[in-house]
Design a protein around this motif. Structure first.
Motif, PDB file in Angstrom:
ATOM      1  N   ASP A 112     -10.205   3.908  -0.971  1.00 56.69           N
ATOM      2  CA  ASP A 112     -10.974   2.830  -0.325  1.00 56.69           C
ATOM      3  C   ASP A 112     -10.064   1.961   0.537  1.00 56.69           C
ATOM      4  O   ASP A 112     -10.469   1.509   1.617  1.00 56.69           O
ATOM      5  CB  ASP A 112     -11.678   1.971  -1.380  1.00 56.69           C
ATOM      6  CG  ASP A 112     -12.838   2.710  -2.042  1.00 56.69           C
ATOM      7  OD1 ASP A 112     -13.305   3.714  -1.459  1.00 56.69           O
ATOM      8  OD2 ASP A 112     -13.258   2.293  -3.142  1.00 56.69           O
ATOM      9  N   GLN A 113      -8.845   1.726   0.059  1.00 51.04           N
ATOM     10  CA  GLN A 113      -7.904   0.941   0.863  1.00 51.04           C
ATOM     11  C   GLN A 113      -7.524   1.677   2.141  1.00 51.04           C
ATOM     12  O   GLN A 113      -7.378   1.069   3.204  1.00 51.04           O
ATOM     13  CB  GLN A 113      -6.642   0.636   0.046  1.00 51.04           C
ATOM     14  CG  GLN A 113      -6.827  -0.405  -1.038  1.00 51.04           C
ATOM     15  CD  GLN A 113      -5.498  -0.946  -1.532  1.00 51.04           C
ATOM     16  OE1 GLN A 113      -4.707  -1.480  -0.768  1.00 51.04           O
ATOM     17  NE2 GLN A 113      -5.253  -0.794  -2.831  1.00 51.04           N
ATOM     18  N   CYS A 127       0.840  -1.184   0.000  1.00 50.39           N
ATOM     19  CA  CYS A 127       0.000   0.000   0.000  1.00 50.39           C
ATOM     20  C   CYS A 127       0.885   1.248   0.000  1.00 50.39           C
ATOM     21  O   CYS A 127       0.770   2.125   0.846  1.00 50.39           O
ATOM     22  CB  CYS A 127      -0.897   0.003   1.235  1.00 50.39           C
ATOM     23  SG  CYS A 127      -2.250   1.209   1.136  1.00 50.39           S
ATOM     24  N   ASP A 138      -2.491  10.356  -8.663  1.00 49.35           N
ATOM     25  CA  ASP A 138      -3.433   9.350  -9.175  1.00 49.35           C
ATOM     26  C   ASP A 138      -3.467   8.134  -8.249  1.00 49.35           C
ATOM     27  O   ASP A 138      -4.539   7.556  -8.004  1.00 49.35           O
ATOM     28  CB  ASP A 138      -3.027   8.916 -10.584  1.00 49.35           C
ATOM     29  CG  ASP A 138      -3.255  10.010 -11.613  1.00 49.35           C
ATOM     30  OD1 ASP A 138      -4.015  10.949 -11.317  1.00 49.35           O
ATOM     31  OD2 ASP A 138      -2.663   9.928 -12.713  1.00 49.35           O
ATOM     32  N   TRP A 139      -2.303   7.750  -7.743  1.00 48.04           N
ATOM     33  CA  TRP A 139      -2.230   6.579  -6.854  1.00 48.04           C
ATOM     34  C   TRP A 139      -3.037   6.821  -5.589  1.00 48.04           C
ATOM     35  O   TRP A 139      -3.758   5.938  -5.115  1.00 48.04           O
ATOM     36  CB  TRP A 139      -0.767   6.290  -6.516  1.00 48.04           C
ATOM     37  CG  TRP A 139      -0.591   5.088  -5.626  1.00 48.04           C
ATOM     38  CD1 TRP A 139      -0.474   3.790  -6.005  1.00 48.04           C
ATOM     39  CD2 TRP A 139      -0.550   5.101  -4.192  1.00 48.04           C
ATOM     40  NE1 TRP A 139      -0.352   2.985  -4.912  1.00 48.04           N
ATOM     41  CE2 TRP A 139      -0.400   3.755  -3.777  1.00 48.04           C
ATOM     42  CE3 TRP A 139      -0.619   6.107  -3.232  1.00 48.04           C
ATOM     43  CZ2 TRP A 139      -0.315   3.398  -2.433  1.00 48.04           C
ATOM     44  CZ3 TRP A 139      -0.544   5.752  -1.885  1.00 48.04           C
ATOM     45  CH2 TRP A 139      -0.389   4.414  -1.500  1.00 48.04           C
ATOM     46  N   GLU A 192       1.569  10.828 -11.169  1.00 49.52           N
ATOM     47  CA  GLU A 192       1.353   9.404 -10.873  1.00 49.52           C
ATOM     48  C   GLU A 192       1.090   9.188  -9.389  1.00 49.52           C
ATOM     49  O   GLU A 192       0.265   8.357  -8.998  1.00 49.52           O
ATOM     50  CB  GLU A 192       2.578   8.598 -11.310  1.00 49.52           C
ATOM     51  CG  GLU A 192       2.712   8.469 -12.825  1.00 49.52           C
ATOM     52  CD  GLU A 192       4.025   7.847 -13.259  1.00 49.52           C
ATOM     53  OE1 GLU A 192       4.091   7.337 -14.392  1.00 49.52           O
ATOM     54  OE2 GLU A 192       4.994   7.875 -12.461  1.00 49.52           O
ATOM     55  N   TRP A 244      -5.637   8.907  -5.126  1.00 51.00           N
ATOM     56  CA  TRP A 244      -7.080   8.900  -5.390  1.00 51.00           C
ATOM     57  C   TRP A 244      -7.601   7.495  -5.669  1.00 51.00           C
ATOM     58  O   TRP A 244      -8.733   7.162  -5.275  1.00 51.00           O
ATOM     59  CB  TRP A 244      -7.405   9.813  -6.571  1.00 51.00           C
ATOM     60  CG  TRP A 244      -7.316  11.272  -6.245  1.00 51.00           C
ATOM     61  CD1 TRP A 244      -6.475  12.183  -6.797  1.00 51.00           C
ATOM     62  CD2 TRP A 244      -8.091  11.987  -5.277  1.00 51.00           C
ATOM     63  NE1 TRP A 244      -6.658  13.426  -6.240  1.00 51.00           N
ATOM     64  CE2 TRP A 244      -7.648  13.338  -5.296  1.00 51.00           C
ATOM     65  CE3 TRP A 244      -9.105  11.637  -4.389  1.00 51.00           C
ATOM     66  CZ2 TRP A 244      -8.187  14.324  -4.475  1.00 51.00           C
ATOM     67  CZ3 TRP A 244      -9.646  12.618  -3.566  1.00 51.00           C
ATOM     68  CH2 TRP A 244      -9.193  13.933  -3.624  1.00 51.00           C
ATOM     69  N   SER A 245      -6.798   6.685  -6.286  1.00 52.34           N
ATOM     70  CA  SER A 245      -7.257   5.326  -6.620  1.00 52.34           C
ATOM     71  C   SER A 245      -7.205   4.382  -5.416  1.00 52.34           C
ATOM     72  O   SER A 245      -7.738   3.260  -5.495  1.00 52.34           O
ATOM     73  CB  SER A 245      -6.419   4.750  -7.763  1.00 52.34           C
ATOM     74  OG  SER A 245      -5.062   4.609  -7.377  1.00 52.34           O
ATOM     75  N   ASN A 246      -6.587   4.811  -4.326  1.00 52.93           N
ATOM     76  CA  ASN A 246      -6.461   3.930  -3.160  1.00 52.93           C
ATOM     77  C   ASN A 246      -7.211   4.442  -1.929  1.00 52.93           C
ATOM     78  O   ASN A 246      -6.979   3.959  -0.821  1.00 52.93           O
ATOM     79  CB  ASN A 246      -4.980   3.739  -2.802  1.00 52.93           C
ATOM     80  CG  ASN A 246      -4.278   2.757  -3.718  1.00 52.93           C
ATOM     81  OD1 ASN A 246      -4.358   1.543  -3.535  1.00 52.93           O
ATOM     82  ND2 ASN A 246      -3.589   3.291  -4.715  1.00 52.93           N
TER      83      ASN A 246
END
Length: 374
Positions: A21-22, A1, A14-15, A11, A17-19
């Motif tokens: 939920d984690q 993570c 973006d990482w 990058e 925002w895409s994580n």
């Protein structure tokens, strides 16, 4: 993570925002989801920094508030200054002095320099032969060079270099390496392996930082000039702070005292040595300390000027450690711009020529120019 600090800023954003939920999942029960944020690194373990960052980004998304300071670290900051002073076209891009999509990596460049040296060295030395065999086509890992390269601009001694190599475990593989090729009379000694590795690392470092080494030699030359005139080298930094690189010889004296120990009903003797500073300048020490002390003064000036400007803009909270600049998130973009702008303004003028001029004014003599810049 985790994301990589060698990714581009886009990058990394973006990482995040895409994580999201984690992040929410691991924060729901950090112990149960320990594997999502635990760092198994032996040194510089970032486990709780990860947890704190995850908590803060969710807080910022949900409430618009942030508590964790945003830190901007220099890229091997000592060599950033040396590369800027000498306009080093080789190491400059690797310490991010020029625009590039992905961050530079001086540590990796030095590791590749070590690979080149290892290829050229004869294999008659068992340690060199083992290094060649173990690192093979993959080459020396960047992590094996990082601490030494990072500390070198600040006067790293050979002993400390070997200590870092051993303590950080970069030669741990040697304990289980098959040394039978070296013959029945050979005995592996960790300190000897570290000494040999340090020699190659130092040569690899100087191979890719030749202009920076010329800059160090120049300030040492100016120190010699001042010492011959009976004065320490002094200068005023870009922030207006006056520095005097003054060291004096020590008069060491032995001290001996007899004391009576009532508990044992006997006399004992205490021997100590202490030093008294004399009026005589210590030329050799002033010469060896000037490269780290000079670049430290530029580090400090850069930091001070950035803090002053940010304070004028209204920021009252700072998290500063050497070349790590931190502030609350609302001021982060402003601070990043000020760090870059201030560094640029400092090095728009040649600091080495400025130092030369100050020495000439102090001594009333002419001294030679530094080596031509890149």
């Amino acid at each position: 993570c985790t994301a990589s600090d060698k990714d581009t800023f886009d990058e990394r954003v973006d990482w995040v925002w895409s994580n999201l939920d984690q992040f929410r999942q691991l924060l729901s029960d950090p112990i149960e989801h320990l594997h999502m944020w635990e760092d198994d690194a032996r040194f510089k373990n970032t486990s709780f920094q990860r947890l704190s960052a995850a908590e803060d980004i969710i807080r910022a998304v949900d409430t618009g508030k942030s508590r964790v300071p945003v830190q901007f670290d220099g890229s091997c900051n000592g060599y950033q200054h040396w590369a800027a002073m000498t306009r080093d076209e080789v190491s400059g891009p690797e310490v991010n002095l020029v625009p590039r999509e992905r961050p530079g990596d001086l540590y990796k460049l030095v590791a590749r320099g070590m690979d080149t040296l290892l290829d050229s060295l004869p294999s008659d030395d068992p340690y060199i032969s083992a290094f060649k065999d173990y690192y093979g086509p993959d080459g020396v890992p960047r992590k094996a060079t990082k601490r030494v390269v990072m500390c070198d601009p600040y006067g790293l001694k050979d002993h400390s270099m070997k200590t870092y190599i051993i303590v950080e475990g970069h030669l741990a593989w040697c304990d289980t390496h098959d040394w039978r090729f070296a013959g029945p009379d050979f005995t592996y000694v960790e300190t000897r392996a570290a000494t040999k590795f340090a020699e190659v690392l130092k040569q690899g470092l100087h191979l890719v930082n030749q202009r920076s080494e010329q800059g160090k030699q120049y300030v040492m030359y100016l120190t010699d000039v001042c010492t011959q005139a009976g004065k320490p080298l002094s200068w005023t930094t870009p922030s207006g702070f006056e520095v005097v690189n003054s060291y004096h010889k020590q008069d060491k004296r032995d001290f001996e005292q007899r004391i009576f120990l009532s508990k044992g009903d006997q006399w004992d003797r205490i021997q100590r040595q202490f030093a008294v500073e004399t009026q005589d300048l210590n030329g050799p020490k002033m010469k060896t300390t000037i490269p780290p002390n000079y670049v430290h003064s530029l580090d400090a000036a850069h930091l001070q000027l950035v803090v002053d400007r940010l304070a004028e803009a209204g920021c009252q909270d700072f998290s500063m450690i050497h070349d790590s600049f931190g502030c609350p998130a609302p001021y982060a973009a402003m601070m990043r711009n000020m760090i870059r702008t201030t560094f640029y303004e400092i090095h728009c003028e040649s600091q080495l020529l400025n130092l030369k001029t100050q020495v000439e004014e102090q001594l009333g003599v002419s001294v030679r120019d530094p080596e031509p810049f890149g």
